[in-house]
Design a protein around this motif. Structure first.
Motif, PDB file in Angstrom:
ATOM      1  N   ALA A 278     -27.944 -51.668 -53.082  1.00 12.59           N
ATOM      2  CA  ALA A 278     -29.377 -52.073 -52.851  1.00 12.59           C
ATOM      3  C   ALA A 278     -29.731 -53.130 -51.973  1.00 12.59           C
ATOM      4  CB  ALA A 278     -29.992 -52.261 -54.431  1.00 12.59           C
ATOM      5  N   SER A 279     -29.003 -54.180 -52.293  1.00 18.10           N
ATOM      6  CA  SER A 279     -29.412 -55.582 -51.552  1.00 18.10           C
ATOM      7  C   SER A 279     -28.975 -55.246 -50.199  1.00 18.10           C
ATOM      8  CB  SER A 279     -28.603 -56.574 -52.103  1.00 18.10           C
ATOM      9  OG  SER A 279     -27.338 -56.259 -52.028  1.00 18.10           O
ATOM     10  N   GLN A 280     -27.761 -54.585 -49.843  1.00 15.67           N
ATOM     11  CA  GLN A 280     -27.412 -54.142 -48.311  1.00 15.67           C
ATOM     12  C   GLN A 280     -28.319 -53.240 -47.731  1.00 15.67           C
ATOM     13  OE1 GLN A 280     -25.199 -55.986 -46.654  1.00 15.67           O
ATOM     14  NE2 GLN A 280     -25.845 -54.647 -44.947  1.00 15.67           N
ATOM     15  N   PHE A 287     -33.551 -47.961 -45.676  1.00  9.82           N
ATOM     16  CA  PHE A 287     -34.656 -47.029 -46.467  1.00  9.82           C
ATOM     17  C   PHE A 287     -35.962 -47.796 -45.857  1.00  9.82           C
ATOM     18  CE2 PHE A 287     -31.155 -46.003 -48.926  1.00  9.82           C
ATOM     19  CZ  PHE A 287     -31.204 -44.767 -49.101  1.00  9.82           C
ATOM     20  N   ASP A 288     -37.264 -47.006 -46.127  1.00  9.83           N
ATOM     21  CA  ASP A 288     -38.377 -47.575 -45.710  1.00  9.83           C
ATOM     22  C   ASP A 288     -38.952 -48.104 -47.195  1.00  9.83           C
ATOM     23  OD1 ASP A 288     -38.668 -47.025 -43.024  1.00  9.83           O
ATOM     24  OD2 ASP A 288     -38.710 -44.859 -43.742  1.00  9.83           O
ATOM     25  N   VAL A 289     -38.466 -47.440 -48.284  1.00 10.40           N
ATOM     26  CA  VAL A 289     -39.140 -48.183 -49.583  1.00 10.40           C
ATOM     27  C   VAL A 289     -37.880 -48.362 -50.382  1.00 10.40           C
ATOM     28  CG1 VAL A 289     -40.574 -48.076 -51.553  1.00 10.40           C
ATOM     29  CG2 VAL A 289     -41.265 -46.951 -49.167  1.00 10.40           C
ATOM     30  N   THR A 290     -37.532 -49.742 -50.734  1.00 15.24           N
ATOM     31  CA  THR A 290     -36.615 -49.710 -51.709  1.00 15.24           C
ATOM     32  C   THR A 290     -36.683 -50.793 -52.905  1.00 15.24           C
ATOM     33  OG1 THR A 290     -34.869 -49.756 -49.730  1.00 15.24           O
ATOM     34  CG2 THR A 290     -34.066 -50.442 -51.808  1.00 15.24           C
ATOM     35  N   GLN A 291     -36.519 -50.499 -54.089  1.00 12.02           N
ATOM     36  CA  GLN A 291     -36.745 -51.429 -55.163  1.00 12.02           C
ATOM     37  C   GLN A 291     -35.832 -52.444 -55.223  1.00 12.02           C
ATOM     38  OE1 GLN A 291     -37.581 -49.634 -59.077  1.00 12.02           O
ATOM     39  NE2 GLN A 291     -37.093 -51.665 -59.971  1.00 12.02           N
ATOM     40  N   VAL A 292     -36.457 -53.671 -55.264  1.00 15.19           N
ATOM     41  CA  VAL A 292     -35.498 -54.820 -55.304  1.00 15.19           C
ATOM     42  C   VAL A 292     -34.427 -54.813 -56.805  1.00 15.19           C
ATOM     43  CG1 VAL A 292     -35.167 -57.457 -54.978  1.00 15.19           C
ATOM     44  CG2 VAL A 292     -36.598 -56.241 -53.841  1.00 15.19           C
ATOM     45  N   ILE A 293     -33.223 -55.131 -56.862  1.00 14.98           N
ATOM     46  CA  ILE A 293     -32.626 -55.171 -58.107  1.00 14.98           C
ATOM     47  C   ILE A 293     -32.997 -56.821 -58.577  1.00 14.98           C
ATOM     48  CG2 ILE A 293     -30.582 -55.232 -59.502  1.00 14.98           C
ATOM     49  CD1 ILE A 293     -31.689 -52.629 -58.618  1.00 14.98           C
ATOM     50  N   ASN A 294     -33.441 -57.055 -59.314  1.00 11.95           N
ATOM     51  CA  ASN A 294     -34.009 -58.403 -59.784  1.00 11.95           C
ATOM     52  C   ASN A 294     -32.883 -59.576 -59.796  1.00 11.95           C
ATOM     53  OD1 ASN A 294     -36.578 -57.273 -60.252  1.00 11.95           O
ATOM     54  ND2 ASN A 294     -36.733 -57.874 -62.453  1.00 11.95           N
ATOM     55  N   GLN A 296     -30.726 -59.403 -57.695  1.00 13.79           N
ATOM     56  CA  GLN A 296     -30.231 -59.556 -56.282  1.00 13.79           C
ATOM     57  C   GLN A 296     -31.149 -60.161 -55.415  1.00 13.79           C
ATOM     58  OE1 GLN A 296     -28.951 -55.500 -55.016  1.00 13.79           O
ATOM     59  NE2 GLN A 296     -27.602 -55.184 -56.583  1.00 13.79           N
ATOM     60  N   TRP A 297     -32.343 -60.776 -56.337  1.00 11.74           N
ATOM     61  CA  TRP A 297     -33.719 -61.398 -55.298  1.00 11.74           C
ATOM     62  C   TRP A 297     -32.980 -62.428 -54.517  1.00 11.74           C
ATOM     63  CZ3 TRP A 297     -37.852 -60.466 -53.468  1.00 11.74           C
ATOM     64  CH2 TRP A 297     -38.674 -61.643 -53.126  1.00 11.74           C
ATOM     65  N   GLU A 298     -32.387 -63.180 -54.836  1.00  9.34           N
ATOM     66  CA  GLU A 298     -31.688 -64.388 -53.833  1.00  9.34           C
ATOM     67  C   GLU A 298     -31.001 -63.779 -52.577  1.00  9.34           C
ATOM     68  OE1 GLU A 298     -32.497 -67.652 -54.290  1.00  9.34           O
ATOM     69  OE2 GLU A 298     -33.815 -67.274 -55.931  1.00  9.34           O
ATOM     70  N   GLN A 299     -30.528 -62.733 -52.626  1.00  8.79           N
ATOM     71  CA  GLN A 299     -29.828 -62.146 -51.715  1.00  8.79           C
ATOM     72  C   GLN A 299     -30.736 -61.551 -50.593  1.00  8.79           C
ATOM     73  OE1 GLN A 299     -26.511 -59.535 -52.929  1.00  8.79           O
ATOM     74  NE2 GLN A 299     -26.622 -60.405 -54.847  1.00  8.79           N
ATOM     75  N   VAL A 300     -31.978 -60.947 -51.229  1.00 10.68           N
ATOM     76  CA  VAL A 300     -32.849 -60.382 -50.227  1.00 10.68           C
ATOM     77  C   VAL A 300     -34.038 -61.000 -49.724  1.00 10.68           C
ATOM     78  CG1 VAL A 300     -31.921 -58.147 -51.098  1.00 10.68           C
ATOM     79  CG2 VAL A 300     -34.035 -58.940 -51.988  1.00 10.68           C
ATOM     80  N   LYS A 301     -34.496 -61.978 -50.460  1.00 11.14           N
ATOM     81  CA  LYS A 301     -35.818 -62.530 -50.258  1.00 11.14           C
ATOM     82  C   LYS A 301     -36.231 -63.256 -48.930  1.00 11.14           C
ATOM     83  CE  LYS A 301     -34.864 -67.273 -51.896  1.00 11.14           C
ATOM     84  NZ  LYS A 301     -35.289 -68.281 -53.108  1.00 11.14           N
TER      85      LYS A 301
END
Length: 587
Positions: A278-280, A287-294, A296-301
């Protein structure tokens, strides 16, 4: 309540679906989400065309049961959302409005509810949605041949429903179609009007329709397995299913008969995405809409080119203790006084040993958090902020076990009768990569107080197997983690009543029955009275500890910044479901 096994397992469903900081009929909920994340993408001019790619994060293939009355997982409901609409729209407090596909009128003098489908609301084959399409779902729910897990004794408030469910009648006498099956009006004759009936998710009124003309030739015994449910479902929403790759993806194209207006997009493709990817996927904009895995927040924020929108959905996890069984002949839960977990001190000790706050602060960066009761605070004043809950306290846990006679023999405690005590724990695989670590942490905490708790099979349970174990009343576990995505009307009756198949702990007490009945009684039209009963129920449930509240969380989405029209605001959705016809790419 709506939920992750819709009050579905995530109509309350076992877990995980999108719906905004929900507020029930009480005072407004906290504005915490608005402060941390916006509810929707920036509003910009939209061009027509394009394919929107939506990720559905799961490590379990979707089951593909595309009938609301038979579906039990939020995953199936999520991937069906481009086509699957509810009958009603709501305001931001989830009170039913006249803006949706159907309207509702409650007649307090005659104890009736009249539902009228709007002219022009059509199935994807062009046929008008009619009264029979509204009545037919009640047959699917109540006929035992379908084996629907979504039937509840609460539906028996409709006259004749119980007789039909028990095979004593061929029709449901309390459902009237005054203009005939092909009219647009359905009248429900009820025994008692309930305070939640003006709100969506009240579990007395089914808010879905099914195309009777399309399904009528399929026997109830074969409905769930039929191609018309599994491969070629029919909806009246903005999109219709074009291509299904079982367990992997669904391609949706516009329903040219959609009543609200022409969708902006050419296609929506919903694809399963492994959670560890998910984070990658967010960083690479796959994707245009992806739910953040909580976790993994630090990786994607800090990802550029996306807008983060969020909600605190009506959802929670809890630890449930198996103390009985489902009696199919009596259609009710039956307690076993000799059940291993039928000791309040044992259950309470397990709750006090859980270091919930520390765990979620560390592994989800505060996006998941402890919930103190079984009524989330997003329900406004129905939430009892003063209810005593299970804060971390190992000393108290040990003292409770000592006083209850759970003495240590070596490393582990034994039962009060001196027999060995092994507690078999079932926790499900989820979309969060930290789940395994969190559950191992809990095992260590329980071991610290001398309880020999083991994961069944020494691992997390695959989601479909987990659902089957719960619904099948498996004897292989003593306690389990359960997650509910709740309905927007706060009554917990459909989850914790004596007659609810979804009361998976199987606990039944006179006091619980009494409180549930009072909070849904005619007297509960008095808001203060109803709030008082909700507060009393939360205190009672925390004390008895048959279901110990554990965690809730933000649901955060990474949305391509070239997308407009994506919103989680209740009054701008279809009862919490995205109005996909509004979504498109900016010019």
């Amino acid at each position: 309540m709506k939920s992750s096994i819709k009050k579905s397992i995530m109509s309350t469903t076992l877990l995980a679906s999108a719906a905004l900081t929900l507020v029930a009929c009480g005072k407004p909920a906290s504005k915490k989400v608005e402060e941390k994340f916006p509810y929707k993408t920036p509003v910009k001019a939209i061009k027509h065309g394009g394919t929107l790619k939506v990720a559905e994060e799961t490590d379990t293939p979707f089951t593909g049961i595309f009938a609301n009355e038979l579906s039990n997982t939020a995953i199936d409901q999520n991937i069906a959302s481009p086509g699957n609409e509810n009958l009603f729209d709501t305001d931001d407090n989830y009170k039913i409005t006249d803006k949706g596909p159907a309207t509702q009128r409650i007649d307090k003098k005659n104890n009736t509810i009249t539902i009228t489908v709007k002219k022009g609301v059509k199935w994807s084959d062009g046929k008008q949605v009619v009264a029979k399409d509204l009545e037919y779902p009640y047959e699917i729910l109540a006929n035992k041949q379908t084996k629907s897990q979504n039937y509840s004794n609460l539906f028996e408030n409709i006259e004749g429903m119980k007789a039909y469910h028990e095979g004593q009648a061929k029709t449901i006498s309390g459902i009237e179609m005054p203009d005939g099956e092909n009219g647009r009006k359905l009248v429900l004759h009820v025994k008692e009007l309930k305070p939640g009936m003006e709100y969506s998710g009240n579990n007395y009124i089914w808010e879905k329709a099914e195309p009777y003309h399309y399904l009528k030739d399929v026997p109830f015994t074969k409905l769930e397995s039929s191609d018309k449910i599994r491969k070629n479902p029919m909806y009246f929403g903005a999109f219709k299913m074009k291509k299904l790759v079982r367990g992997e993806s669904i391609t949706w194209v516009p329903n040219k008969y959609y009543w609200r207006g022409k969708p902006k997009l050419d296609k929506i493709v919903v694809s399963v995405l492994a959670t560890n990817s998910a984070s990658q996927a967010i960083k690479s904009k796959s994707f245009d809409v992806t739910q953040v895995i909580n976790s993994q927040w630090e990786q994607v924020k800090k990802t550029k080119g996306v807008n983060f929108v969020a909600q605190i959905p009506l959802y929670y996890n809890f630890i449930g203790f198996k103390v009985g069984k489902w009696d199919a002949k009596k259609d009710r839960n039956v307690m076993d006084p000799n059940a291993k977990m039928n000791n309040k001190a044992l259950r309470q000790a397990i709750g006090y040993a859980m270091n919930v706050d520390k765990v979620y602060d560390r592994y989800t960066h505060g996006l998941s958090f402890r919930v103190p009761t079984l009524i989330p605070k997003e329900y406004g004043d129905y939430f009892n902020k003063d209810a005593k809950h299970y804060s971390y306290n190992l000393k108290k846990a040990n003292d409770l076990l000592d006083k209850a006679g759970y003495k240590k023999k070596g490393k582990w405690r034994v039962q009060p009768n001196g027999k060995p005590l092994t507690i078999r724990y079932m926790a499900r695989v989820t979309d969060d990569s930290a789940q395994s670590t969190i559950q191992q942490n809990y095992l260590q905490q329980w071991h610290k107080i001398g309880l020999n708790v083991k994961l069944i099979g020494n691992r997390l349970t695959e989601f479909n197997t987990y659902v089957n174990n719960l619904e099948g009343d498996s004897h292989d576990f003593d306690m389990c983690q359960i997650g509910w995505h709740l309905d927007s009307e706060p009554s917990p009756s459909s989850l914790y009543s004596e007659d609810s198949p979804k009361n998976y702990t199987r606990f039944v007490t006179k006091k619980n029955n009494q409180l549930l009945k009072q909070m849904d009684s005619k007297k509960a039209f008095d808001h203060k009275y109803r709030v008082d009963k909700f507060h009393e129920w939360q205190e009672y449930m925390n004390e008895e500890a048959y279901a110990i509240p554990e965690s809730g969380s933000y649901t955060v989405y990474a949305v391509n910044n070239k997308v407009s029209g994506y919103t989680l605001k209740p009054s701008e959705t279809n009862n919490g479901r995205q109005l996909w016809y509004k979504v498109g790419f900016v010019k």
